[in-house]
Write a protein that holds these residues in place. Structure first.
Motif, PDB file in Angstrom:
ATOM      1  N   ASN A 197       0.810  -1.207   0.000  1.00  0.00           N
ATOM      2  CA  ASN A 197       0.000   0.000   0.000  1.00  0.00           C
ATOM      3  C   ASN A 197       0.851   1.268   0.000  1.00  0.00           C
ATOM      4  O   ASN A 197       0.359   2.351  -0.286  1.00  0.00           O
ATOM      5  N   ALA A 198       2.138   1.111   0.336  1.00  0.00           N
ATOM      6  CA  ALA A 198       3.019   2.275   0.376  1.00  0.00           C
ATOM      7  C   ALA A 198       3.427   2.678  -1.039  1.00  0.00           C
ATOM      8  O   ALA A 198       3.488   1.848  -1.944  1.00  0.00           O
ATOM      9  N   THR A 199       3.717   3.950  -1.223  1.00  0.00           N
ATOM     10  CA  THR A 199       4.189   4.429  -2.526  1.00  0.00           C
ATOM     11  C   THR A 199       5.662   4.061  -2.685  1.00  0.00           C
ATOM     12  O   THR A 199       6.368   3.808  -1.694  1.00  0.00           O
ATOM     13  N   PRO A 200       6.172   4.003  -3.921  1.00  0.00           N
ATOM     14  CA  PRO A 200       7.598   3.688  -4.122  1.00  0.00           C
ATOM     15  C   PRO A 200       8.523   4.617  -3.355  1.00  0.00           C
ATOM     16  O   PRO A 200       9.530   4.161  -2.804  1.00  0.00           O
ATOM     17  N   SER A 201       8.208   5.905  -3.305  1.00  0.00           N
ATOM     18  CA  SER A 201       9.084   6.838  -2.581  1.00  0.00           C
ATOM     19  C   SER A 201       9.051   6.558  -1.084  1.00  0.00           C
ATOM     20  O   SER A 201      10.082   6.683  -0.406  1.00  0.00           O
ATOM     21  N   GLU A 202       7.883   6.173  -0.560  1.00  0.00           N
ATOM     22  CA  GLU A 202       7.793   5.843   0.866  1.00  0.00           C
ATOM     23  C   GLU A 202       8.626   4.593   1.173  1.00  0.00           C
ATOM     24  O   GLU A 202       9.298   4.514   2.211  1.00  0.00           O
ATOM     25  N   ARG A 203       8.585   3.630   0.285  1.00  0.00           N
ATOM     26  CA  ARG A 203       9.387   2.418   0.507  1.00  0.00           C
ATOM     27  C   ARG A 203      10.870   2.749   0.492  1.00  0.00           C
ATOM     28  O   ARG A 203      11.647   2.265   1.319  1.00  0.00           O
ATOM     29  N   ARG A 204      11.297   3.564  -0.488  1.00  0.00           N
ATOM     30  CA  ARG A 204      12.714   3.910  -0.562  1.00  0.00           C
ATOM     31  C   ARG A 204      13.154   4.650   0.699  1.00  0.00           C
ATOM     32  O   ARG A 204      14.253   4.416   1.209  1.00  0.00           O
ATOM     33  N   GLN A 205      12.302   5.530   1.197  1.00  0.00           N
ATOM     34  CA  GLN A 205      12.627   6.262   2.430  1.00  0.00           C
ATOM     35  C   GLN A 205      12.798   5.299   3.598  1.00  0.00           C
ATOM     36  O   GLN A 205      13.735   5.426   4.404  1.00  0.00           O
ATOM     37  N   ALA A 206      11.902   4.322   3.696  1.00  0.00           N
ATOM     38  CA  ALA A 206      11.987   3.354   4.793  1.00  0.00           C
ATOM     39  C   ALA A 206      13.260   2.518   4.692  1.00  0.00           C
ATOM     40  O   ALA A 206      13.972   2.307   5.689  1.00  0.00           O
ATOM     41  N   HIS A 207      13.574   2.061   3.505  1.00  0.00           N
ATOM     42  CA  HIS A 207      14.774   1.239   3.335  1.00  0.00           C
ATOM     43  C   HIS A 207      16.044   2.053   3.599  1.00  0.00           C
ATOM     44  O   HIS A 207      17.012   1.523   4.159  1.00  0.00           O
ATOM     45  N   ALA A 208      16.036   3.316   3.220  1.00  0.00           N
ATOM     46  CA  ALA A 208      17.210   4.160   3.477  1.00  0.00           C
ATOM     47  C   ALA A 208      17.440   4.312   4.980  1.00  0.00           C
ATOM     48  O   ALA A 208      18.575   4.238   5.460  1.00  0.00           O
ATOM     49  N   ALA A 209      16.355   4.518   5.730  1.00  0.00           N
ATOM     50  CA  ALA A 209      16.478   4.650   7.187  1.00  0.00           C
ATOM     51  C   ALA A 209      16.958   3.347   7.809  1.00  0.00           C
ATOM     52  O   ALA A 209      17.791   3.344   8.724  1.00  0.00           O
ATOM     53  N   LEU A 210      16.458   2.228   7.329  1.00  0.00           N
ATOM     54  CA  LEU A 210      16.869   0.931   7.869  1.00  0.00           C
ATOM     55  C   LEU A 210      18.328   0.635   7.526  1.00  0.00           C
ATOM     56  O   LEU A 210      19.047   0.015   8.322  1.00  0.00           O
ATOM     57  N   ALA A 211      18.777   1.072   6.354  1.00  0.00           N
ATOM     58  CA  ALA A 211      20.180   0.878   5.992  1.00  0.00           C
ATOM     59  C   ALA A 211      21.094   1.645   6.945  1.00  0.00           C
ATOM     60  O   ALA A 211      22.135   1.129   7.370  1.00  0.00           O
ATOM     61  N   GLU A 212      20.707   2.861   7.278  1.00  0.00           N
ATOM     62  CA  GLU A 212      21.502   3.657   8.213  1.00  0.00           C
ATOM     63  C   GLU A 212      21.477   3.041   9.607  1.00  0.00           C
ATOM     64  O   GLU A 212      22.454   3.083  10.351  1.00  0.00           O
ATOM     65  N   ALA A 213      20.345   2.436   9.969  1.00  0.00           N
ATOM     66  CA  ALA A 213      20.214   1.858  11.309  1.00  0.00           C
ATOM     67  C   ALA A 213      20.987   0.548  11.449  1.00  0.00           C
ATOM     68  O   ALA A 213      21.340   0.147  12.561  1.00  0.00           O
TER      69      ALA A 213
END
Length: 956
Positions: free
Chosen positions: A356-372
Motif C-alpha cells: 500500500n506504500a508508494t515507491p518513494s515511501e518504501r525507498r525512504q523506509a529502506h534508506a532509514a533501515l540501511a543507516e540503522a
C-alpha cells in the motif's frame, strides 16, 4: 483488556490466561479451552506435546489457506505446552526468504546456551551460518546436523516444542536444516510443527506427517459468527455472510472491522467475487488509511525489516522523527502487538502495509533501515536495504551487493548470494559489467538449484555484442542444460561453447573441452547424437589451444583423454600416467583442482592402477569427512565402498553404502546403486543382484548416465562367473564392451576371458588374453600383470597354465584385489583337480574357501566347498562371527561403531541421528544380544574377522 493480539471471542477467560495466549483468527472458548471446530486438531497437537513429555519425538506439517487458523492453533498448542515444555517459535517472512539462515537466527536465540556444547565441526558450521565467525561455506547438511544435535540437547534438558509458522516464507537454507532435523528425530523429547499454506510449494516438507486444516463446517461457522456478531441478524443476510466466508474463520472474524452493523444488517456491501485473502488484505488496507501518517511509516519500517530487530527498528524510526507512541493507534486497531518486539497480527497485514506504500515511501523506509543497520553482523541487511532505497542504477550500491553476495556464499547461502547478484545486475549502470554480473548471478542461481531463474538472468546479456560475453553465455546455457537434463543435451552445448571460447579465452576453452569430454563420458552409450559422443568430442578437442605455460594436471588429462578416445589405451597410457603424477604433485602442494578428482579416478581405473586409485579415494573421503562437506559425500562414500568390495571388506562396504543412502535420503539426491549391485554380486546374492541391476539400469537410463550401466554389467559378469553361468557372463561382458567406457575396459576384459574360456569360445578368450598382455606391457601395475597371467592360464592348453596361475596369484597378492586373488586360487584349484592332482588342489581350494568365508562371499564359498569335497577335502566351515541376525542394518552398524570405541556423539554424526537416539538404539541392541555394556560389545566384536573390525574411514 484491549485486543492487541487479535479478537477475544470469549469474555470469561482469567487475566492470567489472557496474559499467556493472544488469539487471532479463530474463536476461543474458556470451558476446556476449545477452539470452535478444531477440537480434533487440538487433541492431535496436545498428544504430540504429551509424547515429548513421555520421551518421544513428533513431527507434523499443518497446512491450509490464509486465514484458516494455522497460527492460532499453534498459539493454543504453545499455551498448552507451557506445562513442563520449552517453546521455540520461528515465523517466516516473505521479505527474508532470500537471506540465508534468517530463520536459524530465530531458532538459536532461545538455545544460545547449548551451542557451545555442540561437537566442534557442527558448532563451527553453525557459527559461520549465523555470521558469528568468518570461514568457508559450511555444508548445509552439517548445519542440519547441528540443528538436530541442538534440539536433541534441548530436549534432553526439558521437553521442547518447536513451531515454524509461515514455513512457506522461511528461507531455503533454514528450512532445509530444520526439515533435516525433523526427519532424523526419534528418541528425542522434541516436537516440531510446521505451518504452511501449500506444502507442495516447499519440497523440503514432502513426506513429513501432515494435517490439512479444512474450512469450518456450516454449523461451526454459524457458531463462530454468533460469537463474533452477537445480536440479531437477518437470516438471509446471515446465510449470505456464511456462504461468502465459506468456512474461513478469519473472514468471519474480520467482519466486525470490515462493515458497520447497519450495513451487515441490511446485507449490503458483501463482495462475494473477491477471494478471502484479498478481501482480508483489502480490509487491512482500509484500516491503514485511518491511521496517522507517523503510524503508517512505523508499520512500513517494520514490514520492510525482516529480522524483527527492535533496536534497528526504533533507530530507523528515530531517523524519521517517529516516537515510540506512534505504534499505539495500530495496536488499538488490532493490526500489531508490541511486546519485546513489534509483531503483525497476520502475515497479510505486513503485505498490505508494504504494497500500500508508494515507491518513494518504501525507498525512504529502506534508506532509514540501511543507516540503522550499523553493526558489522548486519552487512548483508544494510546492503539489501541500500539497494532498495535507490531509484536508479548505482555502481557503489551494486558493488556492495556483489561483496554481500560473496559473504553470503562463504556462509553457505547460495540462494542469498544469487539474490544479491541478481539485484546487483539491475543496479549496474555499465552494460558490459552488467552482463558479466548477470553471468555470475546465473551461475549462482544454478548452484542454488534454480535453473529457471538462471535462464531468465541470461536475458540481461542478450543485447551485449561482446564476443567473450556471448561465448561465456553459451557456456552457462550448457551448464544449465547439464543440470536440468542429466547430461544428454550438455555435451554438444559444452563443445560448442569450448569452440567459441577458443580464440577469446584459451584457458577457459581448454577447461570447457575437458568438461565436455567428462559430460560425454558420463552419458556414454546413451548419447543420441553422433557429434556429441565422447569420441567425436575428443576429435574436435584436438584443436584446443595449447596451454600458455607448463602443463597442469588438467592440461595433461585433456591431452590424454583425447588420445585415449581417439587412438586407444596404449597410445594414451604414457600421457595419462604423466597426468596422474602431476596431479599427485599438485595435490601434495595443495594446488590440485577439485574438479579433477572424478577424471583422476576414472583414469586410474583405466590404467589398472588400483593401489593409487585406492589411496586417492581414501584421502578424498578423509578430507571430505574432516571438512564436513556432506553434500558431495554420498558419491565419495559409494566409490570407496567399491574399493572395500574389491578388497573383500564387505561389511565395511555395506556400512559405507548405508551412510551414503542416509545422506542421499536426507537431501533428496539420486541413489547410488551400481556399487550395491557389485557388492551383492561378489557376495553371491543372485536374486538381490539381478533386481538391483534391473532397477539401476532403468534409473541410469532415465538420468542419462550410461557409465553407470557399464558398472552394473561388470557386476553381472562377476555374478554369473561365480555361479558358473558362463554364457550369461559372456553376454554381459559383450554388451558392456560394445561401448568403450574409460575406466572399465580392462576389468571387463578380465571377466570376459574367464567367461569365454569356460564357455568354449576360444577365439574370444584368446583375443581378450592378448588385450590383457597389452595392458600389462603398457602400465606394468600389479593388477595388470595379475590379470595378464590369469588370462594366459585360462587360455593355456598345456602345463604352462600352472606357472601362469602361480604368477597371477603372486602379482594379485601384491594388489588390493583380494576377491580376485581368492577367485584365482579357486580356479587354480579347479584346474589342479581336473589334472588329478588332488592334494595340491585341496591346498588351493582351502585357501580360497577360507578367504571367501572371511569376506562373506557366500556364493563363492559354497562353490569352493563343493570343489573341496570333490577333491577329497573337508571344509573348515564358517569362522565364528558375531551374530547380528537379530539386529537391523542400522543397529548392526551402531553396534559395530560402539564396539570400536566411538562415542554416542561420533556415532550420531556418522548416521545423522541425535546422540539420544544412539543411546536408545544401544539399549535395544544390548537387550537383543544379551549384553549390558560397551565393554561386552567390544569383546563380542573382537570375535569378528580382523578385516571386518577397526574404525571406519575417518580413522583409517
Amino acid at each position: 483488556m484491549k485486543p492487541t493480539g487479535g479478537l477475544w471471542v470469549s469474555r470469561n477467560l482469567s487475566s492470567q490466561a489472557r496474559a499467556r495466549v493472544k488469539i487471532s483468527g479463530m474463536g476461543w472458548r474458556a470451558e476446556g479451552r476449545t477452539l470452535i471446530g478444531r477440537e480434533g486438531e487440538q487433541q492431535q497437537l496436545a498428544e504430540l506435546c504429551d509424547r515429548a513429555r513421555a520421551g518421544e519425538s513428533g513431527v507434523l506439517v499443518i497446512h491450509g489457506e490464509a486465514g484458516i487458523g494455522k497460527t492460532v492453533l499453534l498459539a493454543v498448542m504453545l499455551a498448552g505446552a507451557e506445562n513442563g515444555c520449552r517453546a521455540v517459535r520461528i515465523v517466516g517472512a516473505e521479505s527474508e526468504m532470500e537471506l540465508a539462515y534468517a530463520g536459524m537466527q530465530q531458532l538459536c536465540g532461545p538455545l544460545l546456551g547449548l551451542i557451545d556444547g555442540l561437537p566442534d565441526p557442527q558448532k563451527n558450521a553453525l557459527a559461520i551460518a549465523l555470521g558469528l565467525r568468518e570461514g568457508s561455506a559450511p555444508d548445509r547438511l552439517l548445519v542440519g546436523l547441528a540443528v538436530l544435535t541442538l534440539l536433541g540437547d534441548a530436549g534432553a534438558e526439558r521437553p521442547t516444542v518447536c513451531v515454524i509458522d509461515d514455513a512457506q516464507w522461511v528461507d531455503h537454507a533454514s528450512l532445509q536444516a530444520l526439515t533435516f532435523a525433523a526427519r532424523r528425530l526419534l528418541a528425542d523429547r522434541v516436537v516440531m510443527v510446521f505451518a504452511t499454506r501449500t506444502p507442495e510449494a516447499r519440497p523440503e516438507l514432502n513426506g513429513l506427517p501432515d494435517l490439512k486444516l479444512d474450512r469450518l463446517t456450516h454449523a461451526d461457522a454459524d457458531r463462530l459468527l454468533s460469537e463474533v456478531m452477537p445480536g440479531q441478524l437477518d437470516q438471509t443476510v446471515r446465510e449470505n455472510i456464511l456462504a461468502e466466508a465459506d468456512g474461513n474463520p478469519l473472514a468471519l472474524l474480520e467482519l466486525r472491522h470490515a462493515m458497520v452493523p447497519a450495513v451487515l444488517a441490511g446485507g449490503y456491501g458483501l463482495a462475494a467475487a473477491t477471494s478471502v485473502a484479498k478481501r482480508i488484505e483489502r480490509e487491512y488496507e482500509q484500516r491503514l488509511h485511518e491511521l496517522p501518517q507517523a503510524t503508517r511509516t512505523l508499520l512500513l519500517l517494520a514490514a520492510a525489516e525482516p529480522t524483527g530487530d527492535s533496536v534497528r527498528l526504533w533507530a530507523a524510526a528515530a531517523q524519521l522523527q517517529i516516537d515510540a507512541d506512534a505504534g499505539v493507534p495500530a495496536e488499538r486497531a488490532g493490526l500489531i502487538t508490541v511486546e519485546s518486539r513489534l509483531r503483525f497480527r497476520h502475515p497479510l497485514v505486513r503485505s498490505a502495509i508494504y504494497r500500500n506504500a508508494t515507491p518513494s515511501e518504501r525507498r525512504q523506509a529502506h534508506a532509514a533501515l540501511a543507516e540503522a543497520a550499523s553493526d558489522p553482523a548486519a552487512n548483508e541487511h544494510r546492503a539489501w536495504h541500500r539497494a532498495h532505497s535507490v531509484s536508479a542504477p548505482d555502481e557503489a550500491v551494486a558493488a556492495e551487493l556483489v561483496r554481500s553476495a560473496e559473504r553470503a556464499r562463504r556462509r553457505g547461502g547460495a540462494a542469498a548470494a544469487a539474490a544479491f547478484l541478481a539485484y546487483a545486475v539491475e543496479l549496474t549502470p555499465d552494460p558490459r559489467c552488467r552482463a558479466e554480473r548477470a553471468l555470475d548471478a546465473a551461475l549462482s542461481k544454478l548452484d542454488a538449484g534454480d535453473p529457471e531463474a538462471a535462464t531468465q538472468l541470461l536475458a540481461a546479456v542478450a543485447g551485449t555484442e561482446d564476443e567473450l560475453i556471448q561465448a561465456r553465455t553459451d557456456l552457462v546455457r550448457a551448464k544449465i542444460a547439464f543440470a536440468a537434463q542429466r547430461g544428454r543435451d550438455a555435451p554438444p552445448l559444452l563443445l560448442a561453447a569450448a569452440q567459441r571460447l577458443q580464440p577469446l579465452d584459451p584457458a577457459l576453452a581448454r577447461s570447457t573441452y575437458l568438461d565436455a569430454l567428462m559430460a560425454a563420458m558420463i552419458v556414454g552409450r546413451l548419447s543420441v547424437e553422433d557429434g556429441a559422443s565422447a569420441t567425436a568430442i575428443a576429435t574436435a578437442a584436438r584443436r584446443a589451444p595449447p596451454p600458455a605455460g607448463p602443463p597442469t594436471a588438467a592440461d595433461l588429462f585433456l591431452e590424454g583423454i583425447i588420445l585415449r578416445l581417439a587412438e586407444g589405451h596404449a597410445a594414451a597410457a604414457p600421457v595419462l600416467q604423466r597426468a596422474i603424477n602431476q596431479y599427485l604433485t599438485e595435490d601434495a602442494a595443495g594446488l590440485a583442482d577439485p574438479r579433477s578428482h572424478d577424471i583422476t579416478l576414472r583414469v586410474l581405473l583405466d590404467l589398472l592402477d588400483q593401489d593409487t586409485y585406492n589411496s586417492i579415494n581414501k584421502r578424498q573421503l578423509e578430507q571430505l569427512d574432516a571438512a564436513g562437506e556432506l553434500t558431495v559425500l554420498p558419491a565419495a562414500l559409494t566409490t570407496y565402498a567399491g574399493v572395500c568390495v574389491t578388497a573383500g571388506e564387505f561389511e565395511q562396504a555395506a556400512n559405507l553404502l548405508a551412510q551414503s543412502e542416509a545422506i542421499s535420503t536426507a537431501t533428496g539426491g539420486p541413489p547410488h546403486s551400481s556399487i550395491q549391485t557389485y557388492l551383492a554380486a561378489c557376495r553371491g546374492q543372485e536374486d538381490l543382484a539381478r533386481e538391483l541391476a534391473r532397477t539401476t539400469i532403468e534409473d541410469a537410463t532415465a538420468r542419462g548416465e550410461g557409465s553407470e550401466i557399464a558398472v552394473v554389467l561388470f557386476a553381472l559378469a562377476i555374478l554369473n562367473n561365480g555361479l558358473c553361468q558362463y554364457d550369461e557372463a559372456l553376454a554381459a561382458c559383450t554388451s558392456a564392451l560394445e561401448y568403450d567406457d574409460v575406466g572399465m575396459r580392462g576389468h571387463l576384459v578380465n571377466e570376459m576371458v574367464e567367461a569365454a574360456a569356460r564357455s568354449g569360445d576360444t577365439s574370444t578368450a584368446l583375443s581378450g588374453a592378448q588385450q590383457m598382455l597389452e595392458f600389462a606391457e603398457t602400465t606394468g601395475t600389479a593388477t595388470a600383470l595379475g590379470y595378464c597371467a590369469r588370462a594366459k592360464a585360462l587360455t593355456a592348453t598345456d602345463s604352462a597354465a600352472e606357472d601362469e596361475y602361480r604368477t597371477a596369484i603372486e602379482h594379485l597378492e601384491r594388489s588390493p584385489l583380494k576377491v580376485m586373488t581368492a577367485r584365482t586360487h579357486l580356479i587354480f584349484g579347479e584346474w589342479l583337480r581336473r589334472e588329478n592332482r588332488r592334494g595340491e588342489a585341496r591346498k588351493e581350494l582351502r585357501t580360497a574357501h577360507d578367504m571367501f568365508v572371511q569376506m562373506g562371499a557366500d556364493g563363492y564359498a559354497e562353490r569352493t566347498r563343493r570343489e573341496l569335497q570333490a577333491a577329497g577335502g573337508i571344509s573348515r566351515g564358517d569362522r565364528s562371527r558375531t551374530s547380528t541376525t537379530t539386529l537391523t542394518t542400522q543397529e548392526s552398524y551402531i553396534a559395530r561403531l560402539a564396539g570400536d570405541g566411538y562415542s554416542n556423539s561420533e556415532i550420531a554424526s556418522h548416521l545423522f541421528i541425535s546422540p539420544r537416539t544412539v543411546e536408545w538404539h544401544l539399549s535395544r541392541i544390548f537387550a537383543k544380544l544379551g549384553l549390558s555394556s560397551r565393554r561386552e560389545l567390544r569383546k563380542a566384536g573382537d570375535q569378528r574377522p580382523k578385516q571386518a573390525r577397526g574404525k571406519q574411514f575417518s580413522e583409517s
